[in-house]
Design a protein around this motif. Structure first.
Motif, PDB file in Angstrom:
ATOM      1  N   SER A 229      -8.659  -2.878   0.228  1.00 37.86           N
ATOM      2  CA  SER A 229      -7.756  -4.047   0.295  1.00 37.86           C
ATOM      3  C   SER A 229      -6.748  -3.935   1.432  1.00 37.86           C
ATOM      4  N   PHE A 230      -7.171  -3.359   2.547  1.00 38.12           N
ATOM      5  CA  PHE A 230      -6.239  -3.177   3.660  1.00 38.12           C
ATOM      6  C   PHE A 230      -5.850  -4.510   4.284  1.00 38.12           C
ATOM      7  N   THR A 231      -6.779  -5.475   4.325  1.00 42.08           N
ATOM      8  CA  THR A 231      -6.476  -6.778   4.908  1.00 42.08           C
ATOM      9  C   THR A 231      -5.327  -7.455   4.166  1.00 42.08           C
ATOM     10  N   ALA A 232      -5.338  -7.382   2.846  1.00 39.79           N
ATOM     11  CA  ALA A 232      -4.242  -7.959   2.058  1.00 39.79           C
ATOM     12  C   ALA A 232      -2.942  -7.221   2.328  1.00 39.79           C
ATOM     13  N   LEU A 233      -3.053  -5.918   2.533  1.00 37.79           N
ATOM     14  CA  LEU A 233      -1.879  -5.102   2.827  1.00 37.79           C
ATOM     15  C   LEU A 233      -1.243  -5.515   4.151  1.00 37.79           C
ATOM     16  N   VAL A 234      -2.075  -5.817   5.144  1.00 39.53           N
ATOM     17  CA  VAL A 234      -1.580  -6.230   6.455  1.00 39.53           C
ATOM     18  C   VAL A 234      -0.734  -7.498   6.336  1.00 39.53           C
ATOM     19  N   ARG A 235      -1.163  -8.425   5.495  1.00 42.22           N
ATOM     20  CA  ARG A 235      -0.428  -9.690   5.330  1.00 42.22           C
ATOM     21  C   ARG A 235       0.879  -9.500   4.587  1.00 42.22           C
ATOM     22  N   ARG A 236       0.951  -8.450   3.779  1.00 46.43           N
ATOM     23  CA  ARG A 236       2.093  -8.296   2.873  1.00 46.43           C
ATOM     24  C   ARG A 236       3.200  -7.413   3.423  1.00 46.43           C
ATOM     25  N   LEU A 237       2.854  -6.408   4.226  1.00 48.16           N
ATOM     26  CA  LEU A 237       3.845  -5.431   4.658  1.00 48.16           C
ATOM     27  C   LEU A 237       4.382  -5.733   6.052  1.00 48.16           C
ATOM     28  N   SER A 238       5.537  -5.191   6.341  1.00 45.28           N
ATOM     29  CA  SER A 238       6.075  -5.267   7.693  1.00 45.28           C
ATOM     30  C   SER A 238       5.258  -4.344   8.590  1.00 45.28           C
TER      31      SER A 238
END
Length: 395
Positions: A229-238
């Motif tokens: 789920s790295f793609t979702a992480l990219v959208r969520r984190l700074s």
């Protein structure tokens, strides 16, 4: 090194001087005066001193002077400059130093004395240029991040919220000054690391060249570790938080892989590709990596795919069906599990400490139908080998 009249000549061994070449100043000579002496890409005020310290002297030569000093055509000198990874310069640009001339002369000598042909000399130069470029960028960013003031607890970024992915001006300049100060200390470590890795690379190459009754060609066990789920992480984190995640993953994976004698082939953000010569070390890497990431408070879950067989090894990278199979198996694995191909499962079937559970056959794109296996540590009973139960799960 581009623009103006050029002659193809005979590549790097072409001794034809250019008719418009300016005289080459000797070591220690004063830079050529005049308003044109400042190149278009000169450093901004305050940074030119750092450049002079790193290069050893101010820029004092134009491209025609360097090519004439090395006794080769402008085109050949430009090929060397491009192989290092640097862009074209114009006739009037005062870009080069005595060190540039000495480096070009060294490469030309290797060609003229028959050590390398021209293509090999340029390939060697290209390898060093690309490696040095990546190393320099890596170290500069690391130093800037160390010096950059960050909020103690960065908040998560909302969708669409902009995020600064570069250090501030003060941190960037401070990092430049610090690295310039440390350059003479770091340089011997670079040569040391290169010699160590060259020794290891030669040993592997010689071992691969030895005839083997078990395998033909270059045999490796290939592993892919992928953050879930790295793609979702990219959208969520700074971006600062993402940098922390990627650095943590790369550092942890590198440590685990090296500890078991593996090699990190490459990392691409959320994914690391590694190889080993033996199967048990590769299995230990995969399971240790899953365990380590489970205990980490920053990193998301990971999944690992592994395959063994022949690979094409070229310029530090690996290619081929075995690599593709390991990559496809990563997509089959569920979070915090390791999935391997039948060759890996067979090789581990008689090795204590591991057990495999057969999964339902899968059709993998470009590879056909294969039988994957879930790899795990042997249970408390110490049972080892393969369990051919098709009902096994990867939870």
């Amino acid at each position: 090194m581009s623009g103006g009249e050029e002659r193809e000549g005979h590549g790097m061994i072409d001794p034809v001087p250019d008719p418009h070449t300016e005289p080459v100043p000797g070591p220690g000579a004063d830079p050529v005066p005049g308003p044109e002496a400042e190149p278009e890409d000169a450093f901004r005020p305050g940074l030119d001193d750092l450049e002079a310290q790193l290069l050893g002297e101010p820029r004092s030569m134009r491209r025609r002077q360097v090519s004439a000093g090395a006794g080769i055509s402008l085109l050949s000198a430009r090929r060397f400059w491009h192989a290092l990874g640097f862009p074209n310069v114009q006739d009037e640009d005062m870009v080069f130093t005595d060190a540039d001339l000495a480096a070009l002369r060294a490469v030309v000598t290797l060609v003229r004395d028959g050590t390398f042909d021209q293509d090999t000399a340029l390939a060697m130069t290209r390898a060093m240029g690309r490696t040095a470029d990546r190393l320099a960028i890596w170290q500069a960013q690391l130093m800037a991040e160390v010096l950059e003031h960050e909020p103690p607890e960065p908040v998560e970024r909302r969708p669409g919220e902009p995020s600064r992915g570069v250090p501030g001006s003060a941190a960037a300049r401070a990092a430049g000054e610090k690295l310039t100060e440390l350059a003479d200390t770091l340089e011997p470590l670079l040569v040391y690391a290169w010699r160590r890795h060259l020794s290891a690379a030669i040993a592997r190459m010689v071992a691969d060249a030895e005839p083997s009754a078990d395998h033909e060609g270059v045999f490796r066990v290939v592993g892919f570790a992928d953050l879930v789920s790295f793609t979702a992480l990219v959208r969520r984190l700074s971006e600062h938080q993402l940098v922390q995640v990627v650095q943590r993953f790369e550092a942890l994976a590198s440590e685990v892989i090296a500890a078991h004698g593996g090699r990190v082939i490459k990392t691409v953000g959320d994914e690391v590709l590694y190889v080993t010569i033996g199967t048990p070390p590769a299995a230990a890497i995969a399971l240790d990596l899953v365990d380590a990431i489970k205990e980490d408070d920053i990193l998301p879950k990971v999944r690992v795919g592994m395959a063994s067989g022949q690979v094409v090894s070229r310029l530090g990278d690996v290619f081929g069906t075995t690599v593709n199979r390991a990559s496809r198996l990563t997509a089959v694995a569920r979070p915090n599990t390791v999935v391997v191909d039948d060759a890996v499962a067979t090789a581990l079937s008689s090795v204590s400490g591991f057990e495999m559970a057969q999964l339902p056959p899968r059709t993998l794109r470009g590879l056909g139908r294969i039988t994957p296996w879930r790899l795990q540590r042997a249970g408390a009973s110490g049972r080892r080998g393969r369990s051919d139960s098709g009902s096994a799960t990867t939870t």
